[in-house]
Design a protein around this motif. Structure first.
Motif, short mmCIF file in Angstrom:
data_model
loop_
_atom_site.label_atom_id
_atom_site.label_comp_id
_atom_site.label_asym_id
_atom_site.label_seq_id
_atom_site.Cartn_x
_atom_site.Cartn_y
_atom_site.Cartn_z
N GLN A 5 0.83 -1.21 0.00
CA GLN A 5 0.00 0.00 0.00
C GLN A 5 0.86 1.25 0.00
O GLN A 5 0.56 2.22 -0.72
N ALA A 21 -6.56 0.16 -4.19
CA ALA A 21 -7.88 -0.21 -3.66
C ALA A 21 -7.92 -1.70 -3.31
O ALA A 21 -8.47 -2.10 -2.27
N GLU A 22 -7.31 -2.52 -4.15
CA GLU A 22 -7.29 -3.97 -3.90
C GLU A 22 -6.55 -4.30 -2.60
O GLU A 22 -7.01 -5.11 -1.78
N THR A 41 -1.70 9.40 -12.60
CA THR A 41 -2.32 8.69 -13.72
C THR A 41 -1.61 7.39 -14.05
O THR A 41 -1.85 6.82 -15.12
N GLY A 74 -3.00 1.40 -13.52
CA GLY A 74 -3.21 0.29 -12.61
C GLY A 74 -2.89 0.58 -11.17
O GLY A 74 -3.24 -0.23 -10.28
N SER A 123 -4.04 2.93 -9.03
CA SER A 123 -5.23 3.19 -8.22
C SER A 123 -5.99 1.89 -7.94
O SER A 123 -6.45 1.64 -6.82
N ASP A 124 -6.12 1.04 -8.95
CA ASP A 124 -6.82 -0.23 -8.77
C ASP A 124 -6.10 -1.13 -7.78
O ASP A 124 -6.73 -1.77 -6.91
N LYS A 125 -4.77 -1.21 -7.89
CA LYS A 125 -4.01 -2.05 -6.97
C LYS A 125 -4.05 -1.50 -5.55
O LYS A 125 -4.09 -2.28 -4.58
#
Length: 369
Positions: free
Chosen positions: A94, A115-116, A106, A109, A111-113
């Motif tokens: 994180q 959140a994951e 920007t 990937g 932001s997605d990682k």
């Protein structure tokens, strides 16, 4: 008949007579002059256009190099974050993804990682033994209250790490117990623990992470935000280490006057990074035969700390610089010329930083048990 012939000869001149030739020359000269001036104007415009194109090309090349360096840093941290997820190091993953987004919001990937990872951490922290479907266990309020009181005492004693563990245990035991008061304790603990990590422990990533979490409960104060900004700026300068010594010198020239002892996990202070980078940049300039600039870099390093290894190279750079400037400028006898250090980079964000200190928590109202 003879008289008429003579009159016609006087009135009619041949086409190639001297008078017609002189008139033709008068009309052709102005036309040639116009073409000459037009040619000169075209040459001037062409030269100006060529200079502008060369300048624009240089600017584009420099920007492309900066983008490539930033891409290398963010890509490396992103890949390390993926490896941390595989190894189960969710907290570190994180931090890496948040660092990538701080440099490039920007980045594909990231932001997605992030959140994951946060979802996985929430799932891990809330895992409890599954109760029997027909039994509704009664919470042990005495245990929860005891944990709460312990957390309050730890906050008063500025035991931030222990207080955080107590709050985590309290939330795992009963997420609804004094929810508002516990949120307030979380904010205090995360704020002060984050500042302590940055100022005292050299854990810049962890400090940035804690202050970012604290901001989810309430806005952080100006001092905490200033510490976080300097920590990010340090990490940004360290990311150019061994890649662009000039950039390292420029960035740490802004950091070390305000935070000379700010350090990261390597233990290197901002002052030491600035000194070593100045020496490395001087070596690079010596190879480029920019002896005067090299001498300036060596002198910056020697002003911070005398170094018998660097001193001979600095003297050699000064000698070659003097030889190169001998025809145009000679120092007067008895006058010592000391190069004045210059910095070229101003940070995107330069907060006002006071003497690093962690405030006491007595000013923060705590909920009563």
């Amino acid at each position: 008949m003879g008289a008429m012939t003579m009159q016609n000869n006087d009135d009619t001149l041949p086409a190639e007579s001297p008078e017609n030739q002189s008139e033709g020359k008068k009309t052709s000269r102005p036309r040639r002059g116009k073409w000459i001036w037009l040619g000169i104007l075209i040459l001037i415009l062409g030269a100006a256009a060529g200079g502008w194109l060369g300048y624009s090309s240089g600017i584009r090349a420099r920007k492309a190099m900066e983008i490539n360096q930033l891409t290398a840093v963010t890509t490396t941290q992103f890949e390390l974050g993926l490896a941390d997820i595989t190894d189960g190091h969710l907290a570190m993953a994180q931090q890496r993804f948040e660092y990538v987004l701080s440099l490039d919001p920007t980045f594909p990937g990231a932001s997605d990682k992030l959140a994951e990872v946060m979802i996985k951490q929430a799932q891990v922290s809330t895992v409890t033994p599954m109760p029997s479907p027909t039994v509704s266990p009664t919470p042990d309020l005495r245990g929860v209250e005891e944990i709460y009181n312990q957390a309050v005492e730890q906050v008063k004693n500025k035991q931030w790490a222990q207080a955080f563990d107590s709050l985590q245990a309290l939330r795992n035991e009963d997420a609804t117990y004094k929810a508002v008061d516990v949120d307030g304790l979380y904010y205090v603990v995360l704020r002060y623990r984050g500042v302590e990590m940055i100022l005292n422990e050299g854990n810049l990533e962890g400090g940035i992470y804690d202050l970012t979490l604290a901001e989810k409960f309430a806005p952080i104060d100006a001092d905490a935000n200033s510490y976080r900004t300097w920590a990010r700026y340090y990490l940004n300068g360290a990311s150019y280490w061994g890649i662009d010594w000039g950039q390292v010198v420029s960035i740490f020239s802004e950091i070390y006057p305000a935070f000379p002892n700010l350090r990261d996990g390597s233990g290197m202070t901002a002052t030491e990074r600035y000194r070593l980078a100045a020496v490395k940049y001087g070596d690079q300039l010596m190879l480029q035969e920019d002896y005067c600039k090299a001498q300036e870099m060596y002198q910056l390093a020697l002003d911070l700390s005398p170094d018998p290894v660097v001193q001979p190279t600095a003297d050699e750079a000064g000698r070659r610089c003097s030889e190169g400037n001998a025809p145009t400028a000679q120092p007067q006898p008895g006058v010592t010329v000391t190069p004045s250090p210059t910095t070229e980079v101003s940070p995107t964000e330069t907060p006002t930083v006071e003497t690093p200190s962690v405030e006491t928590t007595t000013e923060v109202p705590l909920p009563t048990p």
